[in-house]
Design a protein around this motif. Structure first.
Motif, PDB file in Angstrom:
ATOM      1  N   ALA B 182      19.558   5.302  -3.348  1.00 53.48           N
ATOM      2  CA  ALA B 182      18.186   5.567  -3.809  1.00 53.48           C
ATOM      3  C   ALA B 182      17.371   6.409  -2.851  1.00 53.48           C
ATOM      4  O   ALA B 182      16.359   6.989  -3.250  1.00 53.48           O
ATOM      5  CB  ALA B 182      17.453   4.248  -4.060  1.00 53.48           C
ATOM      6  N   LEU B 183      17.768   6.445  -1.585  1.00 57.23           N
ATOM      7  CA  LEU B 183      17.000   7.274  -0.661  1.00 57.23           C
ATOM      8  C   LEU B 183      17.939   7.921   0.354  1.00 57.23           C
ATOM      9  O   LEU B 183      19.052   7.451   0.577  1.00 57.23           O
ATOM     10  CB  LEU B 183      15.873   6.511   0.013  1.00 57.23           C
ATOM     11  N   SER B 184      17.458   9.025   0.910  1.00 58.30           N
ATOM     12  CA  SER B 184      18.287   9.793   1.835  1.00 58.30           C
ATOM     13  C   SER B 184      18.307   9.110   3.204  1.00 58.30           C
ATOM     14  O   SER B 184      17.546   8.182   3.467  1.00 58.30           O
ATOM     15  CB  SER B 184      17.708  11.199   1.987  1.00 58.30           C
ATOM     16  N   GLU B 185      19.165   9.597   4.081  1.00 60.84           N
ATOM     17  CA  GLU B 185      19.210   9.065   5.448  1.00 60.84           C
ATOM     18  C   GLU B 185      17.854   9.181   6.124  1.00 60.84           C
ATOM     19  O   GLU B 185      17.435   8.305   6.887  1.00 60.84           O
ATOM     20  CB  GLU B 185      20.238   9.834   6.272  1.00 60.84           C
ATOM     21  N   SER B 186      17.170  10.284   5.829  1.00 62.08           N
ATOM     22  CA  SER B 186      15.859  10.521   6.423  1.00 62.08           C
ATOM     23  C   SER B 186      14.876   9.414   6.029  1.00 62.08           C
ATOM     24  O   SER B 186      14.137   8.887   6.874  1.00 62.08           O
ATOM     25  CB  SER B 186      15.354  11.891   5.955  1.00 62.08           C
ATOM     26  N   GLY B 187      14.871   9.049   4.776  1.00 64.18           N
ATOM     27  CA  GLY B 187      13.996   7.964   4.326  1.00 64.18           C
ATOM     28  C   GLY B 187      14.471   6.615   4.816  1.00 64.18           C
ATOM     29  O   GLY B 187      13.676   5.772   5.246  1.00 64.18           O
ATOM     30  N   ALA B 188      15.792   6.417   4.767  1.00 65.19           N
ATOM     31  CA  ALA B 188      16.344   5.129   5.186  1.00 65.19           C
ATOM     32  C   ALA B 188      16.075   4.869   6.664  1.00 65.19           C
ATOM     33  O   ALA B 188      15.944   3.705   7.076  1.00 65.19           O
ATOM     34  CB  ALA B 188      17.845   5.090   4.903  1.00 65.19           C
ATOM     35  N   GLU B 189      15.981   5.932   7.450  1.00 62.95           N
ATOM     36  CA  GLU B 189      15.766   5.754   8.891  1.00 62.95           C
ATOM     37  C   GLU B 189      14.455   5.005   9.173  1.00 62.95           C
ATOM     38  O   GLU B 189      14.348   4.259  10.147  1.00 62.95           O
ATOM     39  CB  GLU B 189      15.778   7.112   9.605  1.00 62.95           C
ATOM     40  N   ILE B 190      13.477   5.214   8.303  1.00 65.68           N
ATOM     41  CA  ILE B 190      12.212   4.471   8.465  1.00 65.68           C
ATOM     42  C   ILE B 190      12.479   2.971   8.351  1.00 65.68           C
ATOM     43  O   ILE B 190      11.961   2.164   9.133  1.00 65.68           O
ATOM     44  CB  ILE B 190      11.189   4.915   7.395  1.00 65.68           C
ATOM     45  N   MET B 191      13.310   2.614   7.377  1.00 62.57           N
ATOM     46  CA  MET B 191      13.624   1.201   7.180  1.00 62.57           C
ATOM     47  C   MET B 191      14.484   0.678   8.343  1.00 62.57           C
ATOM     48  O   MET B 191      14.299  -0.461   8.803  1.00 62.57           O
ATOM     49  CB  MET B 191      14.351   0.995   5.851  1.00 62.57           C
ATOM     50  N   HIS B 192      15.421   1.509   8.819  1.00 60.73           N
ATOM     51  CA  HIS B 192      16.262   1.084   9.958  1.00 60.73           C
ATOM     52  C   HIS B 192      15.402   0.793  11.187  1.00 60.73           C
ATOM     53  O   HIS B 192      15.603  -0.205  11.896  1.00 60.73           O
ATOM     54  CB  HIS B 192      17.281   2.169  10.308  1.00 60.73           C
ATOM     55  N   ASP B 193      14.439   1.670  11.448  1.00 59.12           N
ATOM     56  CA  ASP B 193      13.549   1.458  12.608  1.00 59.12           C
ATOM     57  C   ASP B 193      12.770   0.156  12.466  1.00 59.12           C
ATOM     58  O   ASP B 193      12.580  -0.580  13.433  1.00 59.12           O
ATOM     59  CB  ASP B 193      12.570   2.633  12.754  1.00 59.12           C
TER      60      ASP B 193
END
Lengths: 73, 412
Positions: B182-193
């Protein structure tokens, strides 16, 4: 479709805890209009103006990134 | 003659149907049968209970008096063992036969178990019912380390529970990002942080090959396919749902990875309807069959089914679902069907703000918003109205999106 009614005596305000006996709902249970009102409260925008969505009830607490309560002014 | 409506399942779909049936057919017999031991509770809020942020009391929505007051016959701890469409009757585990004029199946699902060694060990939790939440809270309150499996919307709840309860966790993901469909690595990185900030470490290109247990059969570690071993006091698994459709065996009700219903929540078998997580429904906005597991969608499906059970084809399911994650300092919201489509646009505005829209035939069919949710209702409205906007991507992604700046809709 959500409705809005004028209830100027009520507002959405941030609270630190859930008062005993309060009805609690999550942001996902709200209509789009009610969600927008909680978002405005979360952004610190003036939330006392304009009609309050009909599905928000006085004294209920909404769980969002923080807790928000529908209160009298 | 009094009409008889039987509902199997007392989740939000079944319960909203019961309430609607009573409103639409005041004199009808309404029976709700559930194998759970407690009546409707707020499934969205059980994560807050497991985090230790809410007590039990506000989680309950209906106590048994709610059903009594509405003259709804609630049967708790009752398992339906057979449906006979010819006789218009269901049979319970106590050999009781209950006849119906119209039947609603709203039995939901059961969490999928990982197909690995020791996946049923003590200390491995799935997260679906209030009882699951109680067990998870108890485990989390006395734990130091945990392992989370399932890189989706339910798995992140388990991660947040760890964070709130002070449990250090490894979040094992098979791919290179959380909710990568549903989201790119760029977007997912926010969630990872955000996960790292609460003490949950995402582990990519991982997963679970097997769980290790002690002599008492309790989990002590998860081992991933790379051979890396992660010690833990408990594990949370959220890899999907198996729909509870066993009772439909032999009824002729069509299934296709879910119970197939039309926009009226009607199955292919006369007088049998279905609603909630287990449906594959005809989505009148998409123009194709779709699935959705959100609370709002299930509630609306229950309502629509009930109206049509009373008056056939009187109501149509037309709904843009949404699901939010509110565990972190910033909000996250997905709406519609963000994992499908033939086109997409996305933009990252800051370390905590991101937007992605999925489009099909130039129309918005879903999206993900992180940080700033202000445009959510405008996007949902465009989706509901089936506006063709795929040629105006720059306007769609403007930080202060204003739907009035879009070119006027073309006459169809």
């Amino acid at each position: 479709m959500s409705r809005s009614i004028v209830r100027p005596e009520l507002a959405v305000r941030r609270v630190e805890s859930v008062p005993s006996g309060s009805r609690v709902r999550h942001f996902d249970e709200l209509s789009d209009a009610a969600q927008d009102r909680v978002l405005a409260a979360a952004e610190g925008e003036a939330t006392d103006a304009g009609p309050l969505p009909a599905d928000l009830r006085e004294n209920e607490v909404i769980v969002f990134t923080r807790l928000y309560r529908v209160t009298g002014r | 003659m009094t009409q008889s409506f039987v509902i199997i399942g007392d989740g939000i779909a079944g319960s909203s149907a019961a309430e609607t049936l009573r409103e639409e057919a005041p004199d009808a017999d309404v029976t709700v049968i559930t194998d759970e031991g407690e009546s409707l509770y707020n499934r969205i809020l059980i994560k807050e209970f497991a985090k230790g942020k809410l007590p039990e009391a506000p989680i309950s929505i209906h106590d048994e008096s709610w059903y009594d007051e509405r003259d709804i016959d609630l049967r708790l701890n009752t398992l339906v063992t057979d449906i006979d469409p010819e006789a218009h009757a269901v049979e319970t585990h106590e050999d009781e036969t209950i006849e119906y004029d119209k039947l609603l199946v709203a039995t939901g699902g059961t969490p999928t178990q990982l197909p690995v060694e020791n996946s049923d060990a003590e200390g491995i939790h799935h997260f679906w019912t209030f009882q699951d939440a109680r067990k998870i809270r108890e485990s989390a309150e006395s734990a130091d380390d945990a392992v989370i499996v399932g890189a989706g919307l339910l798995g992140i709840d388990l991660a947040a529970i760890c964070g709130a309860q002070g449990v250090e966790a490894k979040y094992l993901m098979r791919g290179n990002a959380w909710w990568r469909y549903a989201l790119s690595e760029s977007g997912a990185e926010i969630m990872h942080d955000a996960m790292r900030e609460i003490g949950v470490e995402p582990v990519f290109e991982s997963g679970v090959d097997r769980f290790e247990v002690d002599d008492g059969g309790r989990i002590v570690a998860a081992v991933d396919p790379n051979g890396d071993r992660y010690e833990c006091d408990w594990a949370g698994v959220a890899i999907g749902l198996n729909f509870n459709t066993e009772i439909l065996h032999g009824t002729g009700v069509k299934q296709n990875d879910g119970v197939v219903v039309d926009q009226h929540m009607r199955t292919n078998v006369d007088d049998i309807y279905a609603a909630g997580d287990l449906t594959r429904f005809y989505d009148t906005i998409l123009g194709e069959y779709a699935q959705n597991g959100s609370w709002g969608s299930a509630k609306e499906q229950g309502t629509i089914a009930a109206k049509n059970m009373v008056e056939p084809e009187s109501a149509e399911f037309r709904w843009v679902s949404s699901y939010s994650i509110t565990h972190f300092d910033f909000p996250f919201l997905s709406f519609g069907h963000p994992t499908i489509g033939d086109d997409e646009v996305e933009r990252k505005y800051s370390d905590t703000e991101y937007r992605r829209l999925a489009l099909k035939d130039g129309k918005i069919v879903g999206g993900v918003l992180i940080g700033d949710l202000a445009p959510q209702s405008a996007y949902k409205r465009l989706m509901r109205e089936e506006r063709v906007v795929g040629d105006q991507k720059e306007i769609l992604l403007e930080k202060k999106f204003d739907a009035d700046e879009l070119a006027p809709p073309q006459e169809q």
